[in-house]
Design a protein around this motif. Sequence first.
Motif, PDB file in Angstrom:
ATOM      1  N   LEU A  22      -8.990 -10.024  20.433  1.00  0.00           N
ATOM      2  CA  LEU A  22      -8.820  -9.841  21.872  1.00  0.00           C
ATOM      3  C   LEU A  22     -10.211  -9.614  22.453  1.00  0.00           C
ATOM      4  CD1 LEU A  22      -5.705  -7.502  21.710  1.00  0.00           C
ATOM      5  CD2 LEU A  22      -5.764  -9.956  22.193  1.00  0.00           C
ATOM      6  N   TYR A  23     -10.629 -10.499  23.330  1.00  0.00           N
ATOM      7  CA  TYR A  23     -11.990 -10.450  23.858  1.00  0.00           C
ATOM      8  C   TYR A  23     -11.953 -10.402  25.386  1.00  0.00           C
ATOM      9  CZ  TYR A  23     -11.474 -15.265  25.281  1.00  0.00           C
ATOM     10  OH  TYR A  23     -11.043 -16.401  25.905  1.00  0.00           O
ATOM     11  N   ASP A  24     -13.017  -9.910  25.974  1.00  0.00           N
ATOM     12  CA  ASP A  24     -13.156  -9.823  27.424  1.00  0.00           C
ATOM     13  C   ASP A  24     -13.597 -11.195  27.943  1.00  0.00           C
ATOM     14  OD1 ASP A  24     -13.895  -9.385  30.054  1.00  0.00           O
ATOM     15  OD2 ASP A  24     -15.115  -7.619  29.623  1.00  0.00           O
ATOM     16  N   ALA A  25     -12.683 -11.910  28.569  1.00  0.00           N
ATOM     17  CA  ALA A  25     -12.967 -13.265  29.036  1.00  0.00           C
ATOM     18  C   ALA A  25     -13.992 -13.292  30.171  1.00  0.00           C
ATOM     19  CB  ALA A  25     -11.675 -13.946  29.490  1.00  0.00           C
ATOM     20  N   GLN A  26     -14.242 -12.176  30.816  1.00  0.00           N
ATOM     21  CA  GLN A  26     -15.197 -12.120  31.924  1.00  0.00           C
ATOM     22  C   GLN A  26     -16.602 -11.719  31.480  1.00  0.00           C
ATOM     23  OE1 GLN A  26     -14.293 -13.095  35.047  1.00  0.00           O
ATOM     24  NE2 GLN A  26     -12.405 -13.663  34.024  1.00  0.00           N
ATOM     25  N   CYS A  27     -16.763 -11.423  30.207  1.00  0.00           N
ATOM     26  CA  CYS A  27     -18.054 -10.973  29.683  1.00  0.00           C
ATOM     27  C   CYS A  27     -18.752 -12.135  28.979  1.00  0.00           C
ATOM     28  CB  CYS A  27     -17.819  -9.824  28.698  1.00  0.00           C
ATOM     29  SG  CYS A  27     -19.275  -9.355  27.742  1.00  0.00           S
ATOM     30  N   PRO A  28     -19.960 -12.516  29.441  1.00  0.00           N
ATOM     31  CA  PRO A  28     -20.673 -13.631  28.804  1.00  0.00           C
ATOM     32  C   PRO A  28     -20.955 -13.390  27.320  1.00  0.00           C
ATOM     33  CG  PRO A  28     -21.701 -13.075  30.894  1.00  0.00           C
ATOM     34  CD  PRO A  28     -20.676 -12.007  30.612  1.00  0.00           C
ATOM     35  N   LEU A  29     -21.288 -12.164  26.946  1.00  0.00           N
ATOM     36  CA  LEU A  29     -21.540 -11.860  25.536  1.00  0.00           C
ATOM     37  C   LEU A  29     -20.265 -12.049  24.720  1.00  0.00           C
ATOM     38  CD1 LEU A  29     -23.290 -10.811  23.214  1.00  0.00           C
ATOM     39  CD2 LEU A  29     -22.648  -8.485  23.912  1.00  0.00           C
ATOM     40  N   CYS A  30     -19.139 -11.562  25.229  1.00  0.00           N
ATOM     41  CA  CYS A  30     -17.862 -11.698  24.524  1.00  0.00           C
ATOM     42  C   CYS A  30     -17.476 -13.167  24.386  1.00  0.00           C
ATOM     43  CB  CYS A  30     -16.768 -10.935  25.265  1.00  0.00           C
ATOM     44  SG  CYS A  30     -17.105  -9.168  25.421  1.00  0.00           S
ATOM     45  N   ALA A  31     -17.681 -13.955  25.432  1.00  0.00           N
ATOM     46  CA  ALA A  31     -17.371 -15.392  25.384  1.00  0.00           C
ATOM     47  C   ALA A  31     -18.278 -16.100  24.375  1.00  0.00           C
ATOM     48  CB  ALA A  31     -17.503 -16.014  26.764  1.00  0.00           C
ATOM     49  N   PHE A  32     -19.548 -15.707  24.324  1.00  0.00           N
ATOM     50  CA  PHE A  32     -20.473 -16.282  23.357  1.00  0.00           C
ATOM     51  C   PHE A  32     -20.013 -15.976  21.931  1.00  0.00           C
ATOM     52  CE2 PHE A  32     -24.035 -15.813  20.454  1.00  0.00           C
ATOM     53  CZ  PHE A  32     -24.618 -17.066  20.539  1.00  0.00           C
ATOM     54  N   VAL A  33     -19.664 -14.718  21.674  1.00  0.00           N
ATOM     55  CA  VAL A  33     -19.212 -14.318  20.337  1.00  0.00           C
ATOM     56  C   VAL A  33     -17.910 -15.045  19.982  1.00  0.00           C
ATOM     57  CG1 VAL A  33     -18.386 -12.376  18.943  1.00  0.00           C
ATOM     58  CG2 VAL A  33     -20.423 -12.108  20.357  1.00  0.00           C
ATOM     59  N   ARG A  34     -17.008 -15.181  20.946  1.00  0.00           N
ATOM     60  CA  ARG A  34     -15.765 -15.929  20.712  1.00  0.00           C
ATOM     61  C   ARG A  34     -16.088 -17.355  20.280  1.00  0.00           C
ATOM     62  NH1 ARG A  34     -13.568 -17.753  25.857  1.00  0.00           N
ATOM     63  NH2 ARG A  34     -15.378 -19.065  25.518  1.00  0.00           N
ATOM     64  N   ASP A  35     -16.986 -18.027  21.012  1.00  0.00           N
ATOM     65  CA  ASP A  35     -17.357 -19.400  20.676  1.00  0.00           C
ATOM     66  C   ASP A  35     -18.006 -19.474  19.298  1.00  0.00           C
ATOM     67  OD1 ASP A  35     -16.354 -20.176  23.126  1.00  0.00           O
ATOM     68  OD2 ASP A  35     -18.328 -20.348  24.076  1.00  0.00           O
ATOM     69  N   TRP A  36     -18.846 -18.487  18.993  1.00  0.00           N
ATOM     70  CA  TRP A  36     -19.505 -18.451  17.693  1.00  0.00           C
ATOM     71  C   TRP A  36     -18.464 -18.274  16.582  1.00  0.00           C
ATOM     72  CZ3 TRP A  36     -19.988 -14.626  13.918  1.00  0.00           C
ATOM     73  CH2 TRP A  36     -20.889 -14.917  12.891  1.00  0.00           C
ATOM     74  N   LEU A  37     -17.541 -17.349  16.773  1.00  0.00           N
ATOM     75  CA  LEU A  37     -16.501 -17.104  15.764  1.00  0.00           C
ATOM     76  C   LEU A  37     -15.665 -18.356  15.505  1.00  0.00           C
ATOM     77  CD1 LEU A  37     -15.164 -13.581  16.792  1.00  0.00           C
ATOM     78  CD2 LEU A  37     -16.350 -14.155  14.655  1.00  0.00           C
TER      79      LEU A  37
END
Length: 171
Positions: A22-37
């Motif tokens: 579960l990630y914060d869709a509004q956070c650029p860092l969280c979106a980056f980590v999601r894409d990396w994962l």
Amino acid sequence: MTAVAAAGRGAHRAPVRRLTVLYDAQCPLCAFVRDWLTGQRQLVPLDTVPAGSPEARRRFPALDHAATLEEITVVGDGGQIYRGPGAWIACLWALAEHRPLAYRLSTPSGLRVARGAVLAAAKYRGARWRRGAAKPGREAYGGRSGWAYDPANGWIHLGAPACDSGCAVPD
């Protein structure tokens, strides 16, 4: 890794075959980590779902969704719940190239390193919210779409602005 077991379900003994991040869709860092994962080779499949979203609420109705917007949360298919450093370690454990690192981070000294990474990410997110008008978990997720996240009620549709008499303002 430390998991919070779902009460009465024996989740602490269940094998983990799939994880939901579960990630914060509004956070650029969280979106980056999601894409990396999602771009890594996974030994255990990772699903990514925006924290506090209708999909997250549908999948995990008993979860404290306001808390998932404050701290990274990973949910195992057996009911395991990982938060904070344990959640980061669970994500690394699911990845082929990073499982050895996850084992190193799951030691007492490694957990201090993982905790430091989580605190650094939280500091980044906090700085981002201080620059903006909103604060995490306090209608920070509103936007031009008309949807906003309310910690007490979840995702709500604000719709078009209304005049004092309640009429909708035309577009």
